[in-house]
Design a protein around this motif. Structure first.
Motif, mmCIF file in Angstrom:
data_model
loop_
_atom_site.group_PDB
_atom_site.id
_atom_site.type_symbol
_atom_site.label_atom_id
_atom_site.label_comp_id
_atom_site.label_asym_id
_atom_site.label_seq_id
_atom_site.Cartn_x
_atom_site.Cartn_y
_atom_site.Cartn_z
ATOM 1 N N SER A 194 2.052 8.613 -10.738
ATOM 2 C CA SER A 194 2.690 8.281 -9.457
ATOM 3 C C SER A 194 3.034 6.790 -9.412
ATOM 4 C CB SER A 194 1.755 8.632 -8.300
ATOM 5 O OG SER A 194 0.613 7.781 -8.314
ATOM 6 N N SER A 195 4.019 6.470 -8.591
ATOM 7 C CA SER A 195 4.380 5.055 -8.407
ATOM 8 C C SER A 195 3.187 4.274 -7.870
ATOM 9 C CB SER A 195 5.552 4.922 -7.434
ATOM 10 O OG SER A 195 6.711 5.479 -7.988
ATOM 11 N N GLU A 196 2.440 4.894 -6.949
ATOM 12 C CA GLU A 196 1.267 4.239 -6.384
ATOM 13 C C GLU A 196 0.220 3.954 -7.462
ATOM 14 O OE1 GLU A 196 3.146 6.674 -3.107
ATOM 15 O OE2 GLU A 196 2.633 7.048 -5.183
ATOM 16 N N ARG A 234 -4.917 9.839 -5.427
ATOM 17 C CA ARG A 234 -4.212 10.039 -6.699
ATOM 18 C C ARG A 234 -4.014 8.696 -7.407
ATOM 19 N NH1 ARG A 234 1.805 12.626 -7.851
ATOM 20 N NH2 ARG A 234 1.697 12.268 -10.103
ATOM 21 N N ALA A 235 -3.622 7.665 -6.642
ATOM 22 C CA ALA A 235 -3.430 6.336 -7.241
ATOM 23 C C ALA A 235 -4.717 5.833 -7.873
ATOM 24 C CB ALA A 235 -2.919 5.352 -6.188
ATOM 25 N N ASP A 262 -4.167 11.585 0.339
ATOM 26 C CA ASP A 262 -4.113 12.106 -1.032
ATOM 27 C C ASP A 262 -3.383 11.167 -1.987
ATOM 28 O OD1 ASP A 262 -5.555 14.332 -0.336
ATOM 29 O OD2 ASP A 262 -3.784 15.626 -0.073
ATOM 30 N N ARG A 263 -2.331 10.488 -1.498
ATOM 31 C CA ARG A 263 -1.583 9.558 -2.355
ATOM 32 C C ARG A 263 -2.479 8.421 -2.838
ATOM 33 N NH1 ARG A 263 4.000 8.321 0.647
ATOM 34 N NH2 ARG A 263 4.167 6.920 -1.115
ATOM 35 N N MET A 264 -3.370 7.939 -1.958
ATOM 36 C CA MET A 264 -4.282 6.865 -2.349
ATOM 37 C C MET A 264 -5.301 7.374 -3.362
ATOM 38 S SD MET A 264 -6.936 4.550 -0.129
ATOM 39 C CE MET A 264 -5.721 3.507 0.634
#
Length: 175
Positions: free
Chosen positions: A52-54, A28-29, A24-26
């Motif tokens: 996000s930072s990513e 979102r990035a 999910d973080r990827m």
């Protein structure tokens, strides 16, 4: 790529990443990489910590690649390997969070190991290794002193420990 073409490419990339089971973080990035900390980005005009930072790191990487691609001939001939980073900082200081820009500066050395550099003392030196956290201040070995003479014995300088010395330009690239 501009506008809708760029958006379509990002949507396709996100779709493929989703199908491949990307975290999910990827995902979102990928959806946030066009957003900017000052709200000038697209498509949602997110600001600051809403991104996000990513997402910011991916956006910064894409922007760096774009700047480098546009001006690569100038950067290659200038003898200043950190010129693309300096352009990035100047153009984008308000568009990315300060910690993200700092990460760019600290990510690695700007001088390739093996590169011959000119010091402000007039000496020529070979870059021996990078200094983590000090990308503009590598460990160097003097190959010619300011008078053009080879040193009698090996002379290593950690530029972090010699604040009066700095690199003026890159004479030859390492590799």
């Amino acid at each position: 790529m501009e506008g809708s073409d760029e958006r379509n490419a990002l949507e396709k990339t996100a779709h493929i990443a989703r199908r491949l089971g990307a975290p999910d973080r990827m995902l979102r990035a990928l959806t946030e990489c066009k957003e900017r900390a000052d709200g000038s980005g697209t498509p949602n005009h997110l600001r600051g910590s809403q991104i996000s930072s990513e997402g910011q790191l991916l956006g910064l990487a894409c922007e760096f690649e774009r700047v480098y691609r546009e001006q690569w001939e100038h950067f290659e001939s200038s003898g200043e390997p950190f010129a693309p980073v300096m352009v990035m900082l100047k153009r984008n200081r308000d568009r990315f969070a300060p910690d993200v820009l700092k990460a760019l500066l600290l990510a690695g050395g700007f001088y390739q190991v093996g590169a011959i550099v000119e010091l402000n003392s007039g000496a020529l030196a070979r870059v021996v290794s990078q200094n983590r956290g000090a990308p503009l201040r590598p460990l160097v070995e003097i190959v010619l002193d300011r008078h053009g003479n080879h040193p009698e014995r090996r002379q290593m300088l950690d530029l972090r420990e010699h604040p009066a010395l700095s690199i003026v330009r890159t004479v030859t690239r390492g590799g």
